[in-house]
Design a protein around this motif. Structure first.
Motif, PDB file in Angstrom:
ATOM      1  N   ALA A   1       9.206   0.353  13.587  1.00 51.73           N
ATOM      2  CA  ALA A   1       7.942  -0.299  13.953  1.00 51.73           C
ATOM      3  C   ALA A   1       8.049  -1.005  15.298  1.00 51.73           C
ATOM      4  O   ALA A   1       7.150  -0.909  16.139  1.00 51.73           O
ATOM      5  CB  ALA A   1       7.540  -1.294  12.860  1.00 51.73           C
TER       6      ALA A   1
ATOM      7  N   ASN B   1       5.843  -6.892   6.426  1.00 50.77           N
ATOM      8  CA  ASN B   1       5.174  -5.964   5.514  1.00 50.77           C
ATOM      9  C   ASN B   1       4.805  -6.626   4.197  1.00 50.77           C
ATOM     10  O   ASN B   1       4.288  -5.967   3.302  1.00 50.77           O
ATOM     11  CB  ASN B   1       6.049  -4.738   5.253  1.00 50.77           C
TER      12      ASN B   1
ATOM     13  N   ALA C   1       4.664   2.010  11.323  1.00 50.38           N
ATOM     14  CA  ALA C   1       3.757   2.062  12.476  1.00 50.38           C
ATOM     15  C   ALA C   1       3.954   0.815  13.325  1.00 50.38           C
ATOM     16  O   ALA C   1       4.417  -0.220  12.839  1.00 50.38           O
ATOM     17  CB  ALA C   1       2.313   2.167  11.996  1.00 50.38           C
TER      18      ALA C   1
ATOM     19  N   PHE D   1       0.856  -7.238   6.398  1.00 49.93           N
ATOM     20  CA  PHE D   1       0.273  -5.899   6.485  1.00 49.93           C
ATOM     21  C   PHE D   1      -1.244  -5.935   6.341  1.00 49.93           C
ATOM     22  O   PHE D   1      -1.945  -5.009   6.766  1.00 49.93           O
ATOM     23  CB  PHE D   1       0.884  -4.972   5.419  1.00 49.93           C
ATOM     24  N   GLU D   2      -1.779  -7.021   5.762  1.00 53.59           N
ATOM     25  CA  GLU D   2      -3.217  -7.119   5.549  1.00 53.59           C
ATOM     26  C   GLU D   2      -3.994  -7.323   6.844  1.00 53.59           C
ATOM     27  O   GLU D   2      -5.216  -7.134   6.860  1.00 53.59           O
ATOM     28  CB  GLU D   2      -3.503  -8.265   4.580  1.00 53.59           C
TER      29      GLU D   2
ATOM     30  N   PRO E   1      -4.284  -2.158  10.584  1.00 55.96           N
ATOM     31  CA  PRO E   1      -4.655  -0.910   9.904  1.00 55.96           C
ATOM     32  C   PRO E   1      -3.495  -0.236   9.184  1.00 55.96           C
ATOM     33  O   PRO E   1      -3.675   0.336   8.104  1.00 55.96           O
ATOM     34  CB  PRO E   1      -5.173  -0.023  11.040  1.00 55.96           C
ATOM     35  N   ARG E   2      -2.288  -0.298   9.778  1.00 51.10           N
ATOM     36  CA  ARG E   2      -1.149   0.416   9.204  1.00 51.10           C
ATOM     37  C   ARG E   2       0.073  -0.501   9.178  1.00 51.10           C
ATOM     38  O   ARG E   2       0.384  -1.155  10.173  1.00 51.10           O
ATOM     39  CB  ARG E   2      -0.816   1.658  10.045  1.00 51.10           C
ATOM     40  N   PRO E   3       0.807  -0.548   8.049  1.00 54.12           N
ATOM     41  CA  PRO E   3       2.025  -1.355   7.988  1.00 54.12           C
ATOM     42  C   PRO E   3       3.173  -0.665   8.717  1.00 54.12           C
ATOM     43  O   PRO E   3       3.033   0.442   9.237  1.00 54.12           O
ATOM     44  CB  PRO E   3       2.292  -1.448   6.483  1.00 54.12           C
ATOM     45  N   LYS E   4       4.321  -1.328   8.759  1.00 54.69           N
ATOM     46  CA  LYS E   4       5.525  -0.710   9.290  1.00 54.69           C
ATOM     47  C   LYS E   4       5.841   0.538   8.446  1.00 54.69           C
ATOM     48  O   LYS E   4       5.617   0.517   7.245  1.00 54.69           O
ATOM     49  CB  LYS E   4       6.714  -1.674   9.205  1.00 54.69           C
TER      50      LYS E   4
ATOM     51  N   PRO F   1       0.807  -1.229   0.000  1.00 55.75           N
ATOM     52  CA  PRO F   1       0.000   0.000   0.000  1.00 55.75           C
ATOM     53  C   PRO F   1       0.838   1.276   0.000  1.00 55.75           C
ATOM     54  O   PRO F   1       0.395   2.304  -0.527  1.00 55.75           O
ATOM     55  CB  PRO F   1      -0.811  -0.123   1.297  1.00 55.75           C
ATOM     56  N   ASP F   2       2.033   1.229   0.588  1.00 50.18           N
ATOM     57  CA  ASP F   2       2.905   2.400   0.576  1.00 50.18           C
ATOM     58  C   ASP F   2       3.709   2.499  -0.726  1.00 50.18           C
ATOM     59  O   ASP F   2       4.154   3.594  -1.095  1.00 50.18           O
ATOM     60  CB  ASP F   2       3.858   2.360   1.770  1.00 50.18           C
TER      61      ASP F   2
ATOM     62  N   ASP G   1       1.687  -1.112  14.579  1.00 51.91           N
ATOM     63  CA  ASP G   1       0.512  -1.990  14.595  1.00 51.91           C
ATOM     64  C   ASP G   1       0.861  -3.466  14.452  1.00 51.91           C
ATOM     65  O   ASP G   1       0.299  -4.326  15.156  1.00 51.91           O
ATOM     66  CB  ASP G   1      -0.443  -1.603  13.467  1.00 51.91           C
TER      67      ASP G   1
END
Length: 219
Positions: free
Chosen positions: A170, A104, A140, A131-132, A135-138, A46-47, A142
């Motif tokens: 992260a 990730n 962050a 990452f799926e 809510p947020r991948p590295k 996503p990034d 999460d």
């Protein structure tokens, strides 16, 4: 004990970067595998997408999924372990310390890597996190907070093994102790972020104090 995957357990980055470079070159952004590494090291899809679309224009709706499927097929056939990594994970688990893998990668790719390395059953489906799942991948925190929860542990009681800048950030953001495996990133850079550098997976059990109860981490 919380492990990254690429560059920590799986020697997959060269293979993945080659495929990403081929896919982007086909869309008009000429790139080598080394350039893909420099551009996307540690990033989740996503990034990556906004960076790619800024150069190539909008991507087809299924482009990311098709790329992950292509990568997963190659990983199942070609990826090799980081020397000493599988034995280190098994030693940690044998000592009664819960283990999880937080990556990730897309889940399809993560499962392909861990199955190829013979580690998927050791982690189990709930403790393989991509990452799926968050809510947020590295960078962050999460993923590592979710991995700690999957192990039934507080992040402050967990140790993360990472090799990238995004991954170290992260782990620290989640409140974990971070060991920085020196491979793609220099020891001084990892240490400057707050990780504890080490150079060989065979050293990992000793760094966790498995032989000395007072030095042992809960996760």
């Amino acid at each position: 004990m919380l492990f990254d995957c690429d560059g920590v357990l799986a020697d997959s980055e060269g293979l993945v970067n080659r495929i990403v470079a081929e896919a982007l070159t086909a869309r008009g952004w000429r790139m080598t595998g080394e350039q893909a590494r420099e551009t996307f090291l540690g990033m989740a899809l996503p990034d990556m997408v906004p960076v790619i679309e800024a150069r190539t224009g909008p991507l087809p709706p299924r482009w990311g999924r098709e790329l992950s499927e292509r990568i997963a097929r190659a990983l199942r056939e070609e990826v090799e372990p980081i020397p000493g990594a599988a034995a280190a994970v098994r030693a940690v688990a044998a000592a009664g310390i819960p283990v999880a893998c937080a990556s990730n990668s897309a889940r399809l790719e993560l499962v392909a890597k861990l199955e190829r390395l013979g580690l998927a059953a050791l982690f189990g489906p709930r403790r393989m996190l991509s990452f799926e799942e968050v809510p947020r991948p590295k960078p962050a925190g999460d993923l590592y907070r979710a991995a700690a929860a999957a192990c039934g542990a507080d992040p402050a009681d967990c140790v993360v093994v990472e090799d990238s800048l995004l991954g170290v950030r992260a782990g620290l953001a989640a409140g974990c102790r971070v060991l920085g495996f020196v491979r793609e990133t220099e020891a001084a850079i990892l240490a400057g972020l707050g990780a504890e550098p080490f150079f060989a997976m065979e050293a990992l059990p000793g760094l966790l104090g498995l032989g000395s109860p007072e030095g042992r981490s809960d996760c």
